[in-house]
Enzyme design. Structure first.
Site, PDB file in Angstrom:
ATOM      1  CB  ALA A  41       0.837   7.527  -0.675  1.00  0.00           C
TER       2      ALA A  41
ATOM      3  CD  GLU B  96      -0.693  -3.991  10.316  1.00  0.00           C
ATOM      4  OE1 GLU B  96      -1.885  -4.088  10.626  1.00  0.00           O
ATOM      5  OE2 GLU B  96       0.052  -4.964  10.076  1.00  0.00           O
TER       6      GLU B  96
ATOM      7  CD  GLN C 105      14.919   5.231  34.379  1.00  0.00           C
ATOM      8  OE1 GLN C 105      15.126   5.274  33.161  1.00  0.00           O
ATOM      9  NE2 GLN C 105      15.580   5.994  35.236  1.00  0.00           N
ATOM     10  CB  ILE C 106      13.149  -1.703  36.247  1.00  0.00           C
ATOM     11  CG1 ILE C 106      11.888  -0.933  36.668  1.00  0.00           C
ATOM     12  CG2 ILE C 106      13.410  -2.884  37.189  1.00  0.00           C
ATOM     13  CD1 ILE C 106      10.576  -1.685  36.476  1.00  0.00           C
TER      14      ILE C 106
ATOM     15  N   GLY D 204      21.696   0.624  34.407  1.00  0.00           N
ATOM     16  CA  GLY D 204      22.814   0.541  33.445  1.00  0.00           C
ATOM     17  C   GLY D 204      22.689  -0.699  32.576  1.00  0.00           C
TER      18      GLY D 204
ATOM     19  CB  ILE E 119       6.770  -3.764   0.634  1.00  0.00           C
ATOM     20  CG1 ILE E 119       6.245  -2.497  -0.063  1.00  0.00           C
ATOM     21  CG2 ILE E 119       5.776  -4.925   0.533  1.00  0.00           C
ATOM     22  CD1 ILE E 119       5.029  -1.844   0.591  1.00  0.00           C
TER      23      ILE E 119
ATOM     24  CG  LEU F  31      -1.746   1.219   1.539  1.00  0.00           C
ATOM     25  CD1 LEU F  31      -2.812   1.431   0.468  1.00  0.00           C
ATOM     26  CD2 LEU F  31      -2.441   1.117   2.918  1.00  0.00           C
TER      27      LEU F  31
HETATM   28  N1  COS Z   1     -13.739   0.172   6.682  1.00  0.00           N
HETATM   29  C1  COS Z   1     -14.448   0.279   5.519  1.00  0.00           C
HETATM   30  N2  COS Z   1     -14.430   1.392   4.766  1.00  0.00           N
HETATM   31  C2  COS Z   1     -13.703   2.437   5.202  1.00  0.00           C
HETATM   32  C3  COS Z   1     -12.947   2.376   6.389  1.00  0.00           C
HETATM   33  C4  COS Z   1     -13.010   1.195   7.142  1.00  0.00           C
HETATM   34  N3  COS Z   1     -12.325   1.069   8.280  1.00  0.00           N
HETATM   35  N4  COS Z   1     -12.311   3.552   6.565  1.00  0.00           N
HETATM   36  C5  COS Z   1     -12.649   4.322   5.536  1.00  0.00           C
HETATM   37  N5  COS Z   1     -13.479   3.647   4.704  1.00  0.00           N
HETATM   38  C6  COS Z   1     -14.110   4.143   3.477  1.00  0.00           C
HETATM   39  C7  COS Z   1     -14.954   5.364   3.810  1.00  0.00           C
HETATM   40  O1  COS Z   1     -16.251   4.982   4.171  1.00  0.00           O
HETATM   41  C8  COS Z   1     -14.936   6.116   2.514  1.00  0.00           C
HETATM   42  O2  COS Z   1     -15.869   5.576   1.628  1.00  0.00           O
HETATM   43  P1  COS Z   1     -16.927   6.521   0.843  1.00  0.00           P
HETATM   44  O3  COS Z   1     -16.055   7.406  -0.005  1.00  0.00           O
HETATM   45  O4  COS Z   1     -17.752   5.565   0.059  1.00  0.00           O
HETATM   46  O5  COS Z   1     -17.659   7.270   1.893  1.00  0.00           O
HETATM   47  C9  COS Z   1     -13.546   5.817   1.945  1.00  0.00           C
HETATM   48  O6  COS Z   1     -13.109   4.607   2.583  1.00  0.00           O
HETATM   49  C10 COS Z   1     -12.557   6.910   2.241  1.00  0.00           C
HETATM   50  O7  COS Z   1     -12.533   7.132   3.644  1.00  0.00           O
HETATM   51  P2  COS Z   1     -11.940   8.471   4.293  1.00  0.00           P
HETATM   52  O8  COS Z   1     -12.556   9.645   3.605  1.00  0.00           O
HETATM   53  O9  COS Z   1     -12.072   8.356   5.768  1.00  0.00           O
HETATM   54  O10 COS Z   1     -10.419   8.356   3.828  1.00  0.00           O
HETATM   55  P3  COS Z   1      -9.216   9.346   4.054  1.00  0.00           P
HETATM   56  O11 COS Z   1      -8.484   9.449   2.782  1.00  0.00           O
HETATM   57  O12 COS Z   1      -9.657  10.593   4.766  1.00  0.00           O
HETATM   58  O13 COS Z   1      -8.208   8.570   5.052  1.00  0.00           O
HETATM   59  C11 COS Z   1      -7.300   7.190   6.752  1.00  0.00           C
HETATM   60  C12 COS Z   1      -8.501   7.593   5.875  1.00  0.00           C
HETATM   61  C13 COS Z   1      -6.448   8.348   7.240  1.00  0.00           C
HETATM   62  C14 COS Z   1      -7.971   6.545   7.927  1.00  0.00           C
HETATM   63  C15 COS Z   1      -6.475   6.180   5.944  1.00  0.00           C
HETATM   64  O14 COS Z   1      -5.807   6.804   4.902  1.00  0.00           O
HETATM   65  C16 COS Z   1      -5.476   5.413   6.798  1.00  0.00           C
HETATM   66  O15 COS Z   1      -5.838   4.457   7.493  1.00  0.00           O
HETATM   67  N6  COS Z   1      -4.199   5.819   6.723  1.00  0.00           N
HETATM   68  C17 COS Z   1      -3.160   5.085   7.362  1.00  0.00           C
HETATM   69  C18 COS Z   1      -2.672   4.053   6.421  1.00  0.00           C
HETATM   70  C19 COS Z   1      -1.919   3.013   7.127  1.00  0.00           C
HETATM   71  O16 COS Z   1      -2.333   2.460   8.137  1.00  0.00           O
HETATM   72  N7  COS Z   1      -0.786   2.699   6.566  1.00  0.00           N
HETATM   73  C20 COS Z   1       0.034   1.680   7.099  1.00  0.00           C
HETATM   74  C21 COS Z   1       0.676   1.018   5.968  1.00  0.00           C
HETATM   75  S1  COS Z   1       0.237  -0.598   5.812  1.00  0.00           S
HETATM   76  S2  COS Z   1       1.457  -1.470   7.082  1.00  0.00           S
END
Ligand code: COS
Length: 383
Positions: free
Chosen positions: A127, A362, A335-336, A339, A154, A122
């Site tokens: 991003a 995550e 801390q516990i 050294g 990844i 992802l």
């Molecule tokens: N389950 C199902 N659908 C979801 C959801 C969930 N938990 N969270 C969001 N959605 C859906 C929303 O309902 C929305 O759908 P609609 O457009 O149909 O309404 C869509 O996804 C977009 O949601 P939202 O507007 O909340 O998205 P954003 O872009 O504002 O961002 C966050 C959402 C910040 C929560 C998201 O980008 C995120 O989790 N970022 C962190 C990523 C991450 O954990 N990365 C780690 C890498 S993987 S190890």
């Protein structure tokens, strides 16, 4: 699983941890690798197939059961978990949750045995937290898609047989709506891997860039067969993954608090064991409270997840609390130990570095806070 079978399985994992994994921790740290003999044992025990439904040859654990096993496993250095983590969790669950029958039949039996390792692609250079802004493109050409882009950090990419890959199938659509999730076999032409990342901790866990240069996949590789649903698949997978990460935190919390108590009861200063000093007791007590609150929240969130409730807010709250709390427990452990806590041979400093990542991957703590608050506001607006 019935309770008796599950308890036996958990005992087997406990023995693996005590007899094999903990004794090999220094070897893993020094070689930056999990030895094949240990990876084979983990595979033979079926741990790669924890979350794969039984009909596909997996153990079909509920989230509560998976969390209990992961907690047990993570009394050993959490790098061992990272070997199975993406196949049990974020790499496979898109297919389990949203895959077609054909996709499940093709991949899940291989995940169940550990013959195939799944990885989740992802994150990109531009991003991270803003996953919806990803730039990797998948352009439709007849019955296939041509994919270009770079994925970053990844986990398990060099070990992976297959990636769950998020790419933009509608480049003109901004944000999350134009994103699709693909099943990308790792031997597809056009994939190259970057150099292994050098990390703060978790030696033996492998992460790197995955570069996609004119990778061609059939349209049937889209998870569920319908484009534009990939972001939602990724978010659902991450909700579940956040419970799993909390279980990792809980396992390491068990280990660190156990080590802290044992050391405090052995170490003598001012003519008595340091466990009898109230300021040390305060640290032990605070760590115990942190541990108990992770455990309690875990039990409730995992049970509600298993009951099919929508618990995105609670998954974020649990991951946020557990990862921050284990950070505090690790800090107090250093801390516990005093050294000795700063010296590599006591391992506490290593675990302190290892758990630091839990507050980042995550979804960072700040992203979890955002998800919690957004859900609260949405619910209040709907009321
Ligand atoms: N389950 C199902 N659908 C979801 C959801 C969930 N938990 N969270 C969001 N959605 C859906 C929303 O309902 C929305 O759908 P609609 O457009 O149909 O309404 C869509 O996804 C977009 O949601 P939202 O507007 O909340 O998205 P954003 O872009 O504002 O961002 C966050 C959402 C910040 C929560 C998201 O980008 C995120 O989790 N970022 C962190 C990523 C991450 O954990 N990365 C780690 C890498 S993987 S190890």
């Amino acid at each position: 699983m019935d309770t008796e079978t599950f308890d036996l399985f958990r005992d087997t994992v406990r023995r693996l941890v005590d007899e094999r994994l903990i004794p090999a921790e220094d070897e893993v740290e020094e070689t930056d690798n999990i030895p094949a003999r240990i990876a084979d044992q983990i595979r033979e025990m079926g741990l790669f197939g924890l979350s794969v439904p039984e009909e596909f040859g997996g153990l079909g654990c509920t989230m509560s059961e998976e969390a209990a096993i992961i907690r047990e496993l993570c009394r050993a250095a959490i790098v061992y978990r990272s070997l199975i983590g993406t196949t049990v969790g974020i790499g496979s669950q898109g297919i389990v949750m949203d895959g077609t029958d054909e996709q499940k039949a093709e991949w899940l039996p291989k995940f169940a045995t550990g013959e195939a390792i799944a990885s989740f692609a992802l994150t990109e250079p531009e991003a991270g937290s803003d996953a919806g802004s990803l730039r990797t493109t998948a352009i439709r050409e007849g019955d296939s898609y041509r994919i270009n882009g770079t994925k970053r950090y990844i986990t398990n990419a060099p070990r992976a047989s297959v990636f769950t890959l998020m790419a933009r199938t509608e480049p003109d659509v901004k944000g999350s709506a134009g994103i699709s999730a693909f099943i990308l076999p790792a031997d597809t032409p056009g994939i190259t891997l970057g150099k292994p990342d050098k990390k703060m901790g978790q030696k033996g866990a492998v992460t790197c860039d995955v570069i996609l240069d004119d990778v061609v996949l059939p349209a049937s590789a889209i998870i569920g067969g319908v484009p534009g649903r990939g972001f939602k698949t990724a978010m659902k997978v991450l909700d579940r993954g956040r419970i799993h990460i909390a279980a990792v935190a809980l396992g390491m919390a068990d280990r660190l608090l156990g080590m802290s108590l044992e050391y405090a009861m052995e170490r003598k200063q001012f003519g008595q064991r340091i466990a009898d000093f109230q300021l040390v007791q305060a640290m032990l007590a605070d760590s115990k409270v942190d541990l108990l609150t992770i455990e309690a929240l875990m039990r409730s969130v995992a049970a509600r997840f298993d009951a099919g409730e929508k618990v995105s807010l609670e998954c974020s709250a649990l991951k946020y609390h557990a990862s921050e709390a284990v950070g505090r427990i690790a800090d107090r452990a250093v801390q516990i130990f005093g050294g000795a806590g700063y010296m590599a041979e006591y391992k506490v400093e290593r675990f302190y570095r290892d758990v630091r990542l839990l507050r980042i991957y995550e979804g960072t703590s700040q992203i979890q806070q955002t998800i919690i608050a957004k859900n609260m506001i949405r619910a209040a607006e709907a009321a």
